[in-house]
Design a protein around this motif. Structure first.
Motif, PDB file in Angstrom:
ATOM      1  N   GLU A  69     104.689  63.399  72.297  1.00 22.29           N
ATOM      2  CA  GLU A  69     103.730  64.439  72.685  1.00 22.29           C
ATOM      3  C   GLU A  69     102.459  63.814  73.258  1.00 22.29           C
ATOM      4  O   GLU A  69     101.949  64.259  74.285  1.00 22.29           O
ATOM      5  CB  GLU A  69     103.386  65.308  71.473  1.00 22.29           C
ATOM      6  N   GLN A  70     101.960  62.773  72.602  1.00 23.79           N
ATOM      7  CA  GLN A  70     100.748  62.109  73.087  1.00 23.79           C
ATOM      8  C   GLN A  70     100.998  61.471  74.452  1.00 23.79           C
ATOM      9  O   GLN A  70     100.143  61.538  75.338  1.00 23.79           O
ATOM     10  CB  GLN A  70     100.280  61.047  72.081  1.00 23.79           C
ATOM     11  N   LYS A  73     100.905  64.157  77.045  1.00 28.14           N
ATOM     12  CA  LYS A  73      99.519  64.573  77.319  1.00 28.14           C
ATOM     13  C   LYS A  73      98.818  63.546  78.205  1.00 28.14           C
ATOM     14  O   LYS A  73      98.088  63.903  79.137  1.00 28.14           O
ATOM     15  CB  LYS A  73      98.745  64.762  76.012  1.00 28.14           C
ATOM     16  N   ASN A  74      99.028  62.258  77.905  1.00 24.53           N
ATOM     17  CA  ASN A  74      98.414  61.208  78.718  1.00 24.53           C
ATOM     18  C   ASN A  74      98.934  61.249  80.146  1.00 24.53           C
ATOM     19  O   ASN A  74      98.168  61.093  81.104  1.00 24.53           O
ATOM     20  CB  ASN A  74      98.685  59.826  78.110  1.00 24.53           C
ATOM     21  N   ALA A  76     100.095  63.834  81.734  1.00 23.83           N
ATOM     22  CA  ALA A  76      99.528  65.011  82.388  1.00 23.83           C
ATOM     23  C   ALA A  76      98.085  64.752  82.827  1.00 23.83           C
ATOM     24  O   ALA A  76      97.679  65.123  83.938  1.00 23.83           O
ATOM     25  CB  ALA A  76      99.596  66.214  81.450  1.00 23.83           C
ATOM     26  N   ALA A  77      97.326  64.089  81.968  1.00 27.05           N
ATOM     27  CA  ALA A  77      95.935  63.774  82.317  1.00 27.05           C
ATOM     28  C   ALA A  77      95.880  62.828  83.510  1.00 27.05           C
ATOM     29  O   ALA A  77      95.071  63.015  84.427  1.00 27.05           O
ATOM     30  CB  ALA A  77      95.217  63.164  81.119  1.00 27.05           C
ATOM     31  N   GLU A  80      96.755  64.730  86.623  1.00 29.15           N
ATOM     32  CA  GLU A  80      95.635  65.573  87.034  1.00 29.15           C
ATOM     33  C   GLU A  80      94.557  64.734  87.739  1.00 29.15           C
ATOM     34  O   GLU A  80      94.027  65.130  88.768  1.00 29.15           O
ATOM     35  CB  GLU A  80      95.036  66.274  85.809  1.00 29.15           C
TER      36      GLU A  80
END
Length: 114
Positions: A69-70, A73-74, A76-77, A80
């Motif tokens: 999950e982490q 998230k990384n 995705a960041a 972005e």
């Protein structure tokens, strides 16, 4: 697994010691009772080892899920940030192109006036 081997070794030792002695064990228990107790203890040890393995597996799965999950998230960041950088680069390229076109038009106009 080590507990199972230990318990089976203990049971074998009790059986061998019980068979080689002629008198009853000091506890008053028969060799059969000792073997029964050793087998029962081995069963408990196997149950405990199985539960410990299940708990360790569950913990490992939870940790892997959290790590995944982490990482998502990384990622995705970072995606972005890359999209933002690409957008800014496109703006800069558009501004530079527009400036070059305007300069080219000014040069043509200037030459036409001469």
């Amino acid at each position: 697994m080590n507990k199972l081997v230990l318990a089976l070794g203990l049971a074998a030792t009790v059986a061998m010691v019980g068979c080689s002695k002629e008198k009853a064990p000091e506890t008053g228990a028969t060799t059969g009772q000792h073997l029964e107790n050793a087998a029962e203890q081995a069963g408990h040890d196997v149950k405990d080892a199985t539960q410990n393995a299940a708990n360790a597996t569950a913990t490992a799965v939870d940790n892997a899920a959290e790590t995944t999950e982490q990482a998502a998230k990384n990622a995705a960041a970072h995606a972005e940030n890359a999209a933002h950088s690409a957008k800014e680069a496109a703006k800069d390229a558009t501004v530079a192109t527009a400036a070059a076109v305007e300069q080219g038009a000014a040069n043509v106009k200037e030459k036409a006036q001469q």
